[in-house]
Scaffold this active site. Structure first.
Site, PDB file in Angstrom:
ATOM      1  N   SER A   1       5.615   1.895   4.203  1.00  0.00           N
ATOM      2  CA  SER A   1       7.027   2.165   4.486  1.00  0.00           C
ATOM      3  C   SER A   1       7.542   3.349   3.690  1.00  0.00           C
ATOM      4  CB  SER A   1       7.879   0.926   4.177  1.00  0.00           C
ATOM      5  OG  SER A   1       7.569  -0.128   5.049  1.00  0.00           O
TER       6      SER A   1
ATOM      7  N   SER B   1      -0.197  -4.533  10.680  1.00  0.00           N
ATOM      8  CA  SER B   1      -1.045  -4.564  11.889  1.00  0.00           C
ATOM      9  C   SER B   1      -2.512  -4.769  11.521  1.00  0.00           C
ATOM     10  CB  SER B   1      -0.854  -3.295  12.737  1.00  0.00           C
ATOM     11  OG  SER B   1      -0.876  -2.116  11.991  1.00  0.00           O
TER      12      SER B   1
ATOM     13  N   SER C   1       0.821  -1.224   0.000  1.00  0.00           N
ATOM     14  CA  SER C   1       0.000   0.000   0.000  1.00  0.00           C
ATOM     15  C   SER C   1       0.850   1.267   0.000  1.00  0.00           C
ATOM     16  CB  SER C   1      -0.945   0.011   1.209  1.00  0.00           C
ATOM     17  OG  SER C   1      -0.215   0.018   2.431  1.00  0.00           O
TER      18      SER C   1
END
Length: 198
Positions: free
Chosen positions: A40, A107, A37
């Site tokens: 980072s 997460s 997505s």
């Protein structure tokens, strides 16, 4: 296992003292989203701009943490939860040190992210949902993880055979398929200024 014979030792220098010295408040920018997505990339771009502006910052990246602190964990639901619990505690230490810490972790579970949120004072945990359709993430597939998951080489892969629970009320949402990295950075920094982090 709960430890019983330990006592919290208050430090002489407080979080407030460090923030005053730094000239800004501390917080965690918790970037969450599917693999590919742009978490980072955006987290590092935000951190770079903070550094450029003299803000004390640090990046905690999911893959990097799994090379050291969490190298004993796999990708089962239990291990994913423990991965996030540990990094939440590390992020808390960085916030206590007076830094703006950016984290980039899939997460995937809402309950894990809320458990981490509970570690922080109000306003210190800023959830950044890097929203990108799975079709686009799979098209990008920078690490070829989706391809491996589709071939059955990776089990419990988020978005394929393991769920991703999107944030319901994130502080910031970035549609990484619709805006540039530079625009995403501006959006995050504008939020930090609006909340008087710096």
């Amino acid at each position: 296992m709960t430890q019983t014979n330990i006592t919290w030792h208050e430090t002489t220098i407080t979080k407030h003292d460090r923030c005053v010295q730094n000239g800004h408040r501390s917080c965690v920018l918790w970037f969450t989203g599917l693999s590919g997505s742009g978490k980072s990339t955006i987290a590092n771009a935000v951190s770079n701009e903070l550094y450029r502006q003299g803000i004390s910052e640090y990046v905690l990246d999911g893959d990097n943490i799994r090379h050291g602190l969490n190298k004993d964990l796999g990708f089962s639901e239990h291990d994913r939860t423990e991965n996030i619990r540990r990094i939440g505690e590390v992020a808390k230490l960085f916030v206590d040190s007076g830094k703006v810490v950016t984290t980039a972790f899939i997460s995937p579970f809402h309950s894990d992210r809320e458990q981490v949120r509970s570690l922080f004072a109000k306003g210190e945990f800023i959830e950044v949902f890097v929203d990108c359709p799975i079709e686009e993430c799979e098209r990008r597939d920078p690490k070829q993880l989706y391809a491996k998951a589709r071939r059955g080489e990776i089990r419990d892969f988020t978005g394929i055979d393991s769920p991703y629970e999107a944030p319901e009320h994130p502080e910031i949402t970035v549609r990484s398929d619709l805006i540039s990295i530079e625009e995403a950075v501006v959006k995050v920094l504008d939020y930090l200024r609006e909340k008087n982090i710096f």
